[in-house]
Design an enzyme around this catalytic site. Structure first.
Site, PDB file in Angstrom:
ATOM      1  N   GLU A 154       0.816  -1.221   0.000  1.00 20.83           N
ATOM      2  CA  GLU A 154       0.000   0.000   0.000  1.00 20.83           C
ATOM      3  C   GLU A 154       0.849   1.270   0.000  1.00 20.83           C
ATOM      4  O   GLU A 154       0.344   2.357   0.291  1.00 20.83           O
ATOM      5  CB  GLU A 154      -0.931   0.002   1.216  1.00 20.83           C
ATOM      6  CG  GLU A 154      -1.903  -1.164   1.256  1.00 20.83           C
ATOM      7  CD  GLU A 154      -2.770  -1.162   2.493  1.00 20.83           C
ATOM      8  OE1 GLU A 154      -3.648  -0.273   2.594  1.00 20.83           O
ATOM      9  OE2 GLU A 154      -2.565  -2.016   3.370  1.00 20.83           O
ATOM     10  N   GLU A 158     -14.044  -5.451   9.096  1.00 25.46           N
ATOM     11  CA  GLU A 158     -12.734  -5.122   9.665  1.00 25.46           C
ATOM     12  C   GLU A 158     -12.755  -3.733  10.280  1.00 25.46           C
ATOM     13  O   GLU A 158     -13.673  -2.943  10.052  1.00 25.46           O
ATOM     14  CB  GLU A 158     -11.639  -5.202   8.609  1.00 25.46           C
ATOM     15  CG  GLU A 158     -11.807  -4.240   7.442  1.00 25.46           C
ATOM     16  CD  GLU A 158     -10.709  -4.435   6.408  1.00 25.46           C
ATOM     17  OE1 GLU A 158      -9.524  -4.299   6.771  1.00 25.46           O
ATOM     18  OE2 GLU A 158     -11.026  -4.708   5.246  1.00 25.46           O
ATOM     19  N   ASP A 170     -15.601  -1.136   8.585  1.00 27.20           N
ATOM     20  CA  ASP A 170     -16.317  -1.522   7.372  1.00 27.20           C
ATOM     21  C   ASP A 170     -17.306  -2.633   7.677  1.00 27.20           C
ATOM     22  O   ASP A 170     -16.971  -3.615   8.361  1.00 27.20           O
ATOM     23  CB  ASP A 170     -15.331  -1.973   6.297  1.00 27.20           C
ATOM     24  CG  ASP A 170     -14.384  -0.851   5.873  1.00 27.20           C
ATOM     25  OD1 ASP A 170     -14.743   0.329   6.065  1.00 27.20           O
ATOM     26  OD2 ASP A 170     -13.297  -1.156   5.340  1.00 27.20           O
ATOM     27  N   TYR A 215      -9.242   3.115  -5.728  1.00 27.69           N
ATOM     28  CA  TYR A 215      -8.242   4.147  -5.972  1.00 27.69           C
ATOM     29  C   TYR A 215      -8.279   4.714  -7.383  1.00 27.69           C
ATOM     30  O   TYR A 215      -7.306   5.289  -7.861  1.00 27.69           O
ATOM     31  CB  TYR A 215      -6.857   3.602  -5.630  1.00 27.69           C
ATOM     32  CG  TYR A 215      -6.791   3.153  -4.184  1.00 27.69           C
ATOM     33  CD1 TYR A 215      -7.091   4.043  -3.154  1.00 27.69           C
ATOM     34  CD2 TYR A 215      -6.484   1.845  -3.843  1.00 27.69           C
ATOM     35  CE1 TYR A 215      -7.075   3.635  -1.829  1.00 27.69           C
ATOM     36  CE2 TYR A 215      -6.455   1.434  -2.510  1.00 27.69           C
ATOM     37  CZ  TYR A 215      -6.753   2.333  -1.519  1.00 27.69           C
ATOM     38  OH  TYR A 215      -6.733   1.934  -0.205  1.00 27.69           O
ATOM     39  N   GLY A 238      -7.337   5.706   5.096  1.00 27.20           N
ATOM     40  CA  GLY A 238      -6.774   6.636   4.122  1.00 27.20           C
ATOM     41  C   GLY A 238      -7.246   8.065   4.326  1.00 27.20           C
ATOM     42  O   GLY A 238      -8.430   8.324   4.582  1.00 27.20           O
TER      43      GLY A 238
END
Length: 330
Positions: free
Chosen positions: A39, A282, A269, A229, A288
């Site tokens: 990441e 999770e 989430d 993304y 982000g």
């Protein structure tokens, strides 16, 4: 769990006010960027956004590479407090947090224990199950194990983020390719029941759920790396249209944040099944903060502008481990 000073957020008519004290305004701030995980690209985007916000507020800031020379970089740069903008392995799993504790440099986000726990999807599942929080049933697969669950099933690496290695197998003919995708990353794999319904994410700040947002993948059945993304590949509905179950989803997210002992902020989430029941997927302890990030979008909806959010998170940077000495004769 880390106590981060006498700061608080308050709510008035659905709008959250984040207290900002400028605690580190006279200190040099290092922003950890890049890193050693899959990441690293996303970390650079988060770090650039954080850098811009703090620079606009008049802070002295420097980007510090989160690679294997990070300790030397922190020492040579003279930073006095760290904003951790790393994502994934090493940066989000307790490794960098432990280094910063040893170096006695205050840092943003959760501490060593919560970071390590939340990055491990299997241990997170066990902890939240023990707290009575609903989560999809799953099995842990070692190197040569084959899943034995009904289809469709979700396969995911145990300790990756940003949907790296995640796939859905709808039948036995799809299983080999999806399992190979999950095994492309180090460690065990989770085989998890697929919850038909909607995906919702909740921003949690100092234990308070700010908002629940439905996220819809466009052109894919789930939020893959490419969907997350790439601008224009997602649709957002704020607040999530959950009706009378909205507060329940918010409460489940707050309970998850508490169960993993997350500090200051996280993003939880969820999958919402067709009956409206929430299931936790999770807890992200370093969500982000880049231009496509879900957490800043929900914070803005709750009344917290981006620059306020970033300065407020920096205000809450702290250390969580206290050195102890045994006194002789006691």
């Amino acid at each position: 769990w880390r106590s981060c000073g006498p700061f608080r957020i308050t709510e008035s008519a659905g709008v959250f006010l984040m207290e900002i004290a400028g605690r580190y305004r006279d200190r040099k701030v290092g922003i950890l960027t890049g890193g050693l995980s899959a990441e690293r690209e996303i970390s650079r985007r988060s770090a650039a956004a954080v850098y811009g916000a703090l620079e606009r507020r008049g802070y002295e800031v420097e980007l510090v590479e989160g690679d294997r020379s990070v300790a030397a970089g922190l020492s040579s740069s003279g930073v006095e407090v760290v904003f951790n903008a790393l994502h994934g392995r090493y940066g989000e799993d307790g490794c960098v947090q432990g280094l910063l504790e040893v170096l006695r440099i205050p840092y943003t986000g959760s501490g060593v224990q919560a970071s390590s726990l939340a990055m491990d999807k299997w241990l997170t599942k066990k902890v939240i199950e023990s707290a009575g929080i609903p989560t999809p049933a799953a099995d842990l697969l070692a190197a040569h194990d084959r899943p034995d669950r009904s289809y469709p099933m979700v396969l995911k690496p145990r300790s990756e983020g940003s949907s790296n290695g995640v796939g859905i197998a709808h039948g036995p003919e799809e299983l080999p390719a999806v399992l190979a995708g999950a095994r492309a990353f180090p460690g065990d794999v989770l085989a998890e029941d697929f919850i038909a319904g909607r995906e919702v994410t909740v921003a949690v700040l100092e234990g308070k759920p700010l908002a629940a947002m439905e996220v819809i993948a466009l052109g894919d059945e789930f939020h893959s790396w490419e969907v997350k993304y790439t601008a224009g590949r997602e649709e957002f509905i704020l607040p999530a249209p959950l009706g009378e179950r909205y507060e329940e989803a918010m409460a489940v997210a707050a309970a998850t944040h508490e169960a993993v002992q997350a500090s200051v902020y996280s993003r939880v989430d969820l999958r919402i099944d067709e009956a409206g029941n929430p299931f936790v997927l999770e807890c992200n302890t370093l969500p982000g903060l880049h231009e496509l990030g879900w957490f800043p979008r929900m914070a803005a909806f709750a009344g917290i502008e981006f620059d306020d959010l970033i300065e407020g998170l920096l205000d809450r940077a702290d250390l969580g481990v206290v050195e102890t000495v045994r006194e002789e004769g006691k």
